[in-house]
Design a protein around this motif. Structure first.
Motif, PDB file in Angstrom:
ATOM      1  N   ASN A 264       1.032  -1.210   0.113  1.00 40.20           N
ATOM      2  CA  ASN A 264      -0.169  -0.013   0.096  1.00 40.20           C
ATOM      3  C   ASN A 264       0.899   1.297   0.011  1.00 40.20           C
ATOM      4  N   SER A 265       0.498   2.087  -0.711  1.00 43.01           N
ATOM      5  CA  SER A 265       1.211   3.533  -0.618  1.00 43.01           C
ATOM      6  C   SER A 265       0.896   4.217   0.606  1.00 43.01           C
ATOM      7  N   ILE A 266       1.951   4.513   1.508  1.00 40.63           N
ATOM      8  CA  ILE A 266       1.674   5.138   2.780  1.00 40.63           C
ATOM      9  C   ILE A 266       0.901   6.692   2.367  1.00 40.63           C
ATOM     10  N   ASP A 267       1.624   7.393   1.419  1.00 36.82           N
ATOM     11  CA  ASP A 267       0.963   8.729   1.011  1.00 36.82           C
ATOM     12  C   ASP A 267      -0.677   8.484   0.977  1.00 36.82           C
ATOM     13  N   ALA A 268      -0.902   7.504   0.046  1.00 38.35           N
ATOM     14  CA  ALA A 268      -2.228   7.447  -0.388  1.00 38.35           C
ATOM     15  C   ALA A 268      -3.229   7.013   1.222  1.00 38.35           C
ATOM     16  N   LEU A 269      -2.681   6.258   1.920  1.00 40.62           N
ATOM     17  CA  LEU A 269      -3.303   5.749   3.098  1.00 40.62           C
ATOM     18  C   LEU A 269      -3.286   6.810   3.974  1.00 40.62           C
ATOM     19  N   ALA A 270      -2.428   7.785   4.236  1.00 40.08           N
ATOM     20  CA  ALA A 270      -2.261   8.926   5.103  1.00 40.08           C
ATOM     21  C   ALA A 270      -3.385   9.816   4.661  1.00 40.08           C
ATOM     22  N   MET A 271      -3.473  10.068   3.282  1.00 41.74           N
ATOM     23  CA  MET A 271      -4.422  11.058   2.780  1.00 41.74           C
ATOM     24  C   MET A 271      -5.985  10.562   3.111  1.00 41.74           C
ATOM     25  N   ALA A 272      -6.058   9.281   2.933  1.00 41.58           N
ATOM     26  CA  ALA A 272      -7.592   8.673   2.889  1.00 41.58           C
ATOM     27  C   ALA A 272      -7.751   8.468   4.382  1.00 41.58           C
ATOM     28  N   ASN A 273      -6.867   8.265   5.417  1.00 36.75           N
ATOM     29  CA  ASN A 273      -7.291   8.074   6.770  1.00 36.75           C
ATOM     30  C   ASN A 273      -6.436   9.054   7.644  1.00 36.75           C
ATOM     31  N   PRO A 274      -6.557  10.278   7.673  1.00 37.11           N
ATOM     32  CA  PRO A 274      -5.736  11.257   8.450  1.00 37.11           C
ATOM     33  C   PRO A 274      -5.857  10.929   9.827  1.00 37.11           C
ATOM     34  N   ASP A 275      -7.120  10.446  10.405  1.00 39.06           N
ATOM     35  CA  ASP A 275      -7.223  10.387  11.737  1.00 39.06           C
ATOM     36  C   ASP A 275      -6.556   9.047  12.157  1.00 39.06           C
ATOM     37  N   ASN A 276      -5.889   8.065  11.318  1.00 38.30           N
ATOM     38  CA  ASN A 276      -5.049   7.035  11.683  1.00 38.30           C
ATOM     39  C   ASN A 276      -3.633   7.354  11.733  1.00 38.30           C
ATOM     40  N   VAL A 277      -3.099   8.570  11.267  1.00 42.30           N
ATOM     41  CA  VAL A 277      -1.888   8.865  11.615  1.00 42.30           C
ATOM     42  C   VAL A 277      -1.661   9.396  12.816  1.00 42.30           C
TER      43      VAL A 277
ATOM     44  N   GLY B 247      14.825   6.014  -0.857  1.00 41.66           N
ATOM     45  CA  GLY B 247      15.188   4.747  -0.697  1.00 41.66           C
ATOM     46  C   GLY B 247      14.036   4.036  -0.390  1.00 41.66           C
ATOM     47  N   LEU B 248      12.782   4.380   0.172  1.00 42.50           N
ATOM     48  CA  LEU B 248      11.772   3.432   0.408  1.00 42.50           C
ATOM     49  C   LEU B 248      10.606   4.144  -0.363  1.00 42.50           C
ATOM     50  N   SER B 249      10.848   4.760  -1.499  1.00 43.72           N
ATOM     51  CA  SER B 249       9.785   5.198  -2.494  1.00 43.72           C
ATOM     52  C   SER B 249       9.928   4.684  -3.909  1.00 43.72           C
ATOM     53  N   TYR B 250       8.633   4.758  -4.522  1.00 46.31           N
ATOM     54  CA  TYR B 250       8.528   4.373  -5.800  1.00 46.31           C
ATOM     55  C   TYR B 250       7.703   5.235  -6.555  1.00 46.31           C
ATOM     56  N   GLU B 251       8.369   5.839  -7.702  1.00 44.46           N
ATOM     57  CA  GLU B 251       7.864   6.657  -8.589  1.00 44.46           C
ATOM     58  C   GLU B 251       7.141   7.946  -7.602  1.00 44.46           C
ATOM     59  N   GLY B 252       7.888   8.426  -6.900  1.00 49.54           N
ATOM     60  CA  GLY B 252       7.577   9.548  -5.928  1.00 49.54           C
ATOM     61  C   GLY B 252       6.689   9.200  -4.755  1.00 49.54           C
TER      62      GLY B 252
END
Length: 447
Positions: free
Chosen positions: A102-115, A131-136
């Motif tokens: 799962n993209s952490i960026d996408a999850l954080a955007m969709a679930n801000p209350d869980n960050v 080093g822990l990213s793919y395509e930005g």
């Protein structure tokens, strides 16, 4: 009848409440490596669970080689055993490209209350994030980051009248090791990993190969294991360990070498910088007052001698518990967690190498004199420029292609046989080269 109906209604509501509670309760199964930092993380489970009463943690803690094999098989087959997995810079981009994470960026955007509150993604070290990213996009959160360096026992050096230079060469290291070697009294000149595995014995050995001018592949993806540079580097390593190193080297991985160093049985150890915190902790180490640090040794080529790595927490795309998993991984990689470890176990023991704020924290800098050196190493390590000759791959202690996990482990088995004296170095490298060539041909690297 009305009273009976009311009772039924109440019972129905209670059943609904209990069902909702059961549905809201989540057990997260976490696969991680049995390194000291992760054992500490597991030990704080009750603190996380108290703050997140709907989440319980189920830990699967494995040796490094076993963890890699288990997690790789599980995620590649879509078995969905784990909600959170511990992986590194090798796996993250490759597995993200396969759609396994799962993209952490996408999850954080969709679930801000869980960050985690005040998580501050911008505080993460840029090189580690890359080093822990793919395509930005970020696909994993760093639990700790590391390079590699020389750690040595200053008391042993002083007693022998030896002085460690800031930048030792491998030839100097051999001289020191053999001068300090006293196996009859359980003291060894140096401890080095010899345990087979692409991320175990093969990782530090590849840095030696780099700095002796070697490379895994040329620009046509032809393996180079039979080159003079490989022969010189591997022969040096085998002879050093057998002449002046710890016995049973093929059973020595990171944790075994850490124990030898912490107990004062090894005069030197070249390995992950994360070990410095544990060697500086009097509850875990007998050499806290006699611990010295230097840069990772170099051979004829002054590059590729220290690596870049981060153990990180990722969320497989197969889990149904993404929100709860995001809760945990942002908690375990947060500044608050680092503060918790520092205040509980001592600042020298915190998970290092992930956040800019760590290296601005005076409590950590006071407790960890090695911190500025480690930050410089993390910043200077360049996976795109670690070999003398041009290469078609990225990586310092690994080759960032899917096939390397199998190739690196198989080659390390042959080298372990040479280390044990069962075959010659030349035989080990010839067999490794042939196996690598076959694997690359089967994977379609040649026309």
């Amino acid at each position: 009848m009305k009273q009976f109906a009311s009772i039924l209604l109440v019972l129905s509501l209670l059943v609904g409440v209990f069902a909702a509670s059961a549905q809201d309760s989540v057990e997260l199964t976490i696969a991680t490596v049995n390194n000291p930092d992760m054992i500490v993380m597991e030990g704080f489970s009750d603190i996380f669970e108290a703050a997140h009463p709907g989440i319980s943690l189920n830990w699967v803690v494995l040796p490094e080689n076993e963890l890699r094999a288990t997690v790789t098989t599980d995620i590649a087959t879509g078995s969905s055993t784990f909600d959170i997995i511990t992986i590194g810079m090798f796996e993250v981009p490759l597995w993200a490209a396969n759609g396994w994470l799962n993209s952490i960026d996408a999850l954080a955007m969709a679930n801000p209350d869980n960050v985690q509150a005040d998580y501050d993604f911008d505080d993460l070290l840029p090189g580690v994030v890359k080093g822990l990213s793919y395509e930005g996009e970020l696909y994993s959160l760093p639990f700790y980051g590391e390079s590699s360096m020389m750690m040595y026992n200053t008391a042993k050096f002083a007693e022998a009248g030896l002085e460690m230079p800031e930048q030792p060469t491998w030839d100097e290291v051999r001289e020191f090791a053999c001068a300090l070697h006293d196996p009859d009294n359980g003291n060894y000149g140096i401890a080095l990993r010899g345990l087979p595995g692409w991320g175990e014995g093969m990782a530090p050995l590849t840095t030696i190969i780099n700095t002796y001018g070697g490379r895994w592949f040329d620009m046509d993806w032809e393996p180079q294991l039979t080159s003079p540079e490989w022969n010189e580097a591997v022969s040096f390593y085998v002879n050093l360990v057998n002449d002046c190193g710890q016995p049973g080297a093929t059973g020595t991985g990171f944790t075994e070498a850490l124990t030898l160093m912490a107990q004062g049985q090894a005069a030197m150890w070249v390995d992950a910088t994360v070990a410095a915190g544990f060697l500086s902790n009097p509850e875990q180490s007998q050499i806290t007052d006699t611990l010295g640090f230097a840069l990772a040794p170099v051979g004829p080529v002054p590059k590729g001698n220290h690596w870049l790595w981060a153990w990180s927490l990722a969320i497989p795309s197969t889990t149904e518990n993404t929100a709860a998993a995001l809760d945990f991984i942002t908690w375990a990689t947060s500044r608050d967690y680092i503060q918790l470890v520092g205040e509980t176990n001592g600042w020298a023991t915190i998970p290092p190498g992930t956040r800019t704020s760590t290296y601005e924290n005076q409590a950590y800098l006071d407790a960890a004199p090695f911190a500025p050196v480690v930050l410089n190493l993390l910043t200077a390590a360049d996976p795109t420029d670690a070999q003398r000759d041009e290469v078609p791959y990225v990586g310092i202690q690994f080759v960032a292609i899917p096939e390397f996990q199998g190739i690196g482990t198989d080659v390390s088995q042959f080298i372990a046989e040479a280390l044990a004296g069962d075959i010659s170095v030349e035989e080990a490298l010839a067999q490794g080269n042939a196996l690598t060539r076959d694997a690359m041909e089967e994977a379609g690297y040649y026309d």
